[in-house]
Design a protein around this motif. Structure first.
Motif, PDB file in Angstrom:
ATOM      1  N   GLY A   1       0.769  -1.233   0.000  1.00 45.04           N
ATOM      2  CA  GLY A   1       0.000   0.000   0.000  1.00 45.04           C
ATOM      3  C   GLY A   1       0.799   1.283   0.000  1.00 45.04           C
ATOM      4  N   SER A   2       2.113   1.184  -0.077  1.00 45.05           N
ATOM      5  CA  SER A   2       2.950   2.377   0.068  1.00 45.05           C
ATOM      6  C   SER A   2       2.754   3.402  -1.031  1.00 45.05           C
ATOM      7  CB  SER A   2       4.430   1.969   0.136  1.00 45.05           C
ATOM      8  OG  SER A   2       4.669   1.119   1.226  1.00 45.05           O
ATOM      9  N   ILE A   3       2.638   2.942  -2.269  1.00 41.21           N
ATOM     10  CA  ILE A   3       2.477   3.897  -3.383  1.00 41.21           C
ATOM     11  C   ILE A   3       1.159   4.653  -3.238  1.00 41.21           C
ATOM     12  CG2 ILE A   3       2.100   4.087  -5.868  1.00 41.21           C
ATOM     13  CD1 ILE A   3       4.115   1.893  -6.275  1.00 41.21           C
TER      14      ILE A   3
ATOM     15  N   THR B   1      11.225   5.765  -3.214  1.00 43.52           N
ATOM     16  CA  THR B   1       9.807   5.901  -2.877  1.00 43.52           C
ATOM     17  C   THR B   1       9.631   5.801  -1.370  1.00 43.52           C
ATOM     18  OG1 THR B   1       9.249   4.792  -4.964  1.00 43.52           O
ATOM     19  CG2 THR B   1       7.488   5.024  -3.324  1.00 43.52           C
ATOM     20  N   PRO B   2       9.206   6.870  -0.702  1.00 45.87           N
ATOM     21  CA  PRO B   2       9.034   6.835   0.756  1.00 45.87           C
ATOM     22  C   PRO B   2       8.154   5.673   1.190  1.00 45.87           C
ATOM     23  CG  PRO B   2       8.743   9.072  -0.074  1.00 45.87           C
ATOM     24  CD  PRO B   2       8.819   8.178  -1.280  1.00 45.87           C
ATOM     25  N   PHE B   3       8.468   5.131   2.351  1.00 46.07           N
ATOM     26  CA  PHE B   3       7.764   4.015   2.970  1.00 46.07           C
ATOM     27  C   PHE B   3       8.028   2.700   2.224  1.00 46.07           C
ATOM     28  CE2 PHE B   3       4.947   7.773   3.690  1.00 46.07           C
ATOM     29  CZ  PHE B   3       5.242   7.942   5.036  1.00 46.07           C
ATOM     30  N   LEU B   4       7.849   2.709   0.883  1.00 44.47           N
ATOM     31  CA  LEU B   4       8.078   1.490   0.108  1.00 44.47           C
ATOM     32  C   LEU B   4       9.518   1.015   0.258  1.00 44.47           C
ATOM     33  CD1 LEU B   4       6.706  -0.460  -1.962  1.00 44.47           C
ATOM     34  CD2 LEU B   4       7.674   0.978  -3.769  1.00 44.47           C
ATOM     35  N   ARG B   5      10.468   1.956   0.219  1.00 41.45           N
ATOM     36  CA  ARG B   5      11.881   1.584   0.314  1.00 41.45           C
ATOM     37  C   ARG B   5      12.205   0.969   1.667  1.00 41.45           C
ATOM     38  NH1 ARG B   5      15.124   6.040   2.749  1.00 41.45           N
ATOM     39  NH2 ARG B   5      16.949   5.241   1.640  1.00 41.45           N
ATOM     40  N   HIS B   6      11.533   1.425   2.723  1.00 40.70           N
ATOM     41  CA  HIS B   6      11.774   0.868   4.049  1.00 40.70           C
ATOM     42  C   HIS B   6      11.244  -0.567   4.147  1.00 40.70           C
ATOM     43  CE1 HIS B   6      11.948   5.230   4.646  1.00 40.70           C
ATOM     44  NE2 HIS B   6      12.680   4.997   5.717  1.00 40.70           N
TER      45      HIS B   6
ATOM     46  N   ASN C   1       1.499   7.267  -0.528  1.00 41.63           N
ATOM     47  CA  ASN C   1       2.225   8.464  -0.959  1.00 41.63           C
ATOM     48  C   ASN C   1       1.346   9.382  -1.791  1.00 41.63           C
ATOM     49  OD1 ASN C   1       5.029   8.317   0.039  1.00 41.63           O
ATOM     50  ND2 ASN C   1       5.091   6.399  -1.092  1.00 41.63           N
ATOM     51  N   VAL C   2       0.588   8.785  -2.711  1.00 45.65           N
ATOM     52  CA  VAL C   2      -0.317   9.591  -3.549  1.00 45.65           C
ATOM     53  C   VAL C   2      -1.360  10.287  -2.681  1.00 45.65           C
ATOM     54  CG1 VAL C   2      -2.089   9.477  -5.341  1.00 45.65           C
ATOM     55  CG2 VAL C   2       0.024   8.159  -5.598  1.00 45.65           C
ATOM     56  N   PHE C   3      -1.905   9.558  -1.717  1.00 43.49           N
ATOM     57  CA  PHE C   3      -2.914  10.140  -0.823  1.00 43.49           C
ATOM     58  C   PHE C   3      -2.331  11.294  -0.011  1.00 43.49           C
ATOM     59  CE2 PHE C   3      -4.721  10.338   3.471  1.00 43.49           C
ATOM     60  CZ  PHE C   3      -6.046  10.645   3.166  1.00 43.49           C
ATOM     61  N   ILE C   4      -1.127  11.119   0.536  1.00 44.39           N
ATOM     62  CA  ILE C   4      -0.502  12.159   1.352  1.00 44.39           C
ATOM     63  C   ILE C   4      -0.262  13.425   0.531  1.00 44.39           C
ATOM     64  CG2 ILE C   4       1.625  12.808   2.548  1.00 44.39           C
ATOM     65  CD1 ILE C   4       1.790   9.942   3.588  1.00 44.39           C
TER      66      ILE C   4
ATOM     67  N   MET D   1       9.341  16.413   4.205  1.00 42.84           N
ATOM     68  CA  MET D   1       9.421  15.224   5.045  1.00 42.84           C
ATOM     69  C   MET D   1       9.503  13.962   4.195  1.00 42.84           C
ATOM     70  SD  MET D   1       6.687  16.242   8.050  1.00 42.84           S
ATOM     71  CE  MET D   1       6.900  14.691   8.915  1.00 42.84           C
ATOM     72  N   LEU D   2       8.765  13.946   3.089  1.00 41.76           N
ATOM     73  CA  LEU D   2       8.831  12.788   2.187  1.00 41.76           C
ATOM     74  C   LEU D   2      10.212  12.671   1.559  1.00 41.76           C
ATOM     75  CD1 LEU D   2       5.349  12.972   0.388  1.00 41.76           C
ATOM     76  CD2 LEU D   2       6.052  11.400   2.206  1.00 41.76           C
ATOM     77  N   VAL D   3      10.799  13.826   1.222  1.00 42.85           N
ATOM     78  CA  VAL D   3      12.154  13.817   0.655  1.00 42.85           C
ATOM     79  C   VAL D   3      13.152  13.274   1.666  1.00 42.85           C
ATOM     80  CG1 VAL D   3      14.045  15.255  -0.189  1.00 42.85           C
ATOM     81  CG2 VAL D   3      11.701  15.666  -0.986  1.00 42.85           C
ATOM     82  N   ILE D   4      12.994  13.656   2.925  1.00 40.27           N
ATOM     83  CA  ILE D   4      13.880  13.143   3.976  1.00 40.27           C
ATOM     84  C   ILE D   4      13.766  11.628   4.070  1.00 40.27           C
ATOM     85  CG2 ILE D   4      14.239  13.079   6.477  1.00 40.27           C
ATOM     86  CD1 ILE D   4      13.489  16.056   6.540  1.00 40.27           C
TER      87      ILE D   4
END
Length: 335
Positions: free
Chosen positions: A47-49, A163-168, A52-55, A74-77
């Motif tokens: 659900g990460s992608i 991609t934030p969250f997905l990469r983690h 991100n779109v929702f945020i 924050m997403l860039v960080i």
């Protein structure tokens, strides 16, 4: 009459092959887990992608412009901060996802010759097809525990790791960027690597009526396998192409865009339009390893020969198992 008896002066039949040469097929199937835990695991995994779109959209439409840029910052960080891939908490989350993911569809892993795999040997698994997401590779993950290999990495598009969250999440699941440097160093360190040779272009050419394997010109993974003496293993995931509904644009411009961003933009959806895929059984079949002599400087002809063996093995694997997997009329197109 016993097969070991001598008759009419003839020699007895030759002894049976050694146990090591007799294929030892093994099958594993994920067990269903409680629904709430399964739903949470699937959302965290896939659900990460959508998150991100929702945020981004929610921040743009409902926050003051300065706060919108704070959110973007924050997403860039989250894109650039280092990830501890051995994090005890992160790996625990990865194990939780694997446990519930294989039971959700469920995923069945069929290994044609289980004893052919040696724990301290590195292998190169060539997984087909890519589909929207090559999520069937979860059956091969070290955290799932089906394969007798303690060190396994999945090579994924570098776009995943921006991609934030997905990469983690995917790093903790055992994925790493599909670069030549990573690939080579992992094999030399004794890690088996799962690659999806078709990559971006395979996703571009996929259709609803047949399976696509973009393999004809993909030989880099074969060369690295030969240079590091890592046997090639053909793998095919049946049913994976049907866990999502999808639509994608076509044309040369779209292909150029996909190559440029190392990712094929596809509109896809699962249950109730969510990122949770449909519960379509998946059957992942692992063929026997293809062995060859180590060659640190293989010629193009030598690489092409081993590549031909691999492509033939993928086709053979597909044809022999498609009926058993429930797709007797499915066709495979090698491009």
């Amino acid at each position: 009459m016993s097969t070991t008896e001598n008759t009419n002066g003839t020699s007895p039949p030759p002894p049976p092959p050694s146990p090591m040469s007799i294929p030892t097929p093994v099958e594993f199937t994920g067990k269903p887990q409680p629904l709430i835990h399964t739903a949470l695991a699937m959302i965290a995994w896939l659900g990460s992608i959508h998150l991100n779109v929702f945020i981004v959209l929610a921040s743009f439409f409902f926050l003051p412009i300065h706060k919108f840029f704070v959110v973007i910052g924050m997403l860039v960080i989250l894109i650039v901060i280092p990830i501890n891939e051995r994090s005890r908490w992160g790996r625990g989350l990865g194990r939780y996802i694997c446990k519930h993911a294989v039971g959700f569809f469920p995923v069945t892993l069929y290994v044609e010759d289980y004893k052919a795999f040696v724990p301290d040997q590195a292998y190169v698994f060539g997984y087909e097809p890519h589909s929207v997401w090559p999520i069937g590779v979860v059956a091969l993950a070290d955290l799932t525990g089906f394969m007798p290999l303690p060190k396994i990495k999945v090579l994924a598009s570098t776009a995943v790791f921006y991609t934030p969250f997905l990469r983690h999440i995917w790093t903790w699941l055992g994925l790493t960027a599909a670069t030549r440097k990573n690939f080579s160093s992992l094999l030399k360190a004794g890690y088996s690597c799962i690659v999806i040779p078709g990559g971006v272009q395979e996703t571009f050419y996929m259709d609803h009526d047949s399976e696509i394997a973009f393999l004809r010109t993909r030989k880099g993974f074969v060369r690295l396998a030969m240079e590091t003496n890592s046997p090639l293993v053909p793998v095919f995931g049946f049913g994976q192409s049907y866990v999502y509904k999808w639509w994608k644009p076509r044309g040369k411009l779209f292909l150029k865009l996909s190559r440029a961003i190392r990712f094929t933009p596809v509109f896809f959806w699962g249950i109730l339009g969510s990122p949770i895929p449909f519960r379509q059984p998946m059957h992942v079949v692992v063929g026997r390893p293809i062995h060859f002599k180590k060659n640190t400087t293989p010629t193009m002809e030598e690489v092409s020969e081993v590549h031909r063996q691999f492509v033939d093995a993928v086709e053979d694997l597909f044809e022999r198992h498609k009926a058993r997997a429930g797709y007797p009329n499915l066709q495979l197109r090698i491009m």
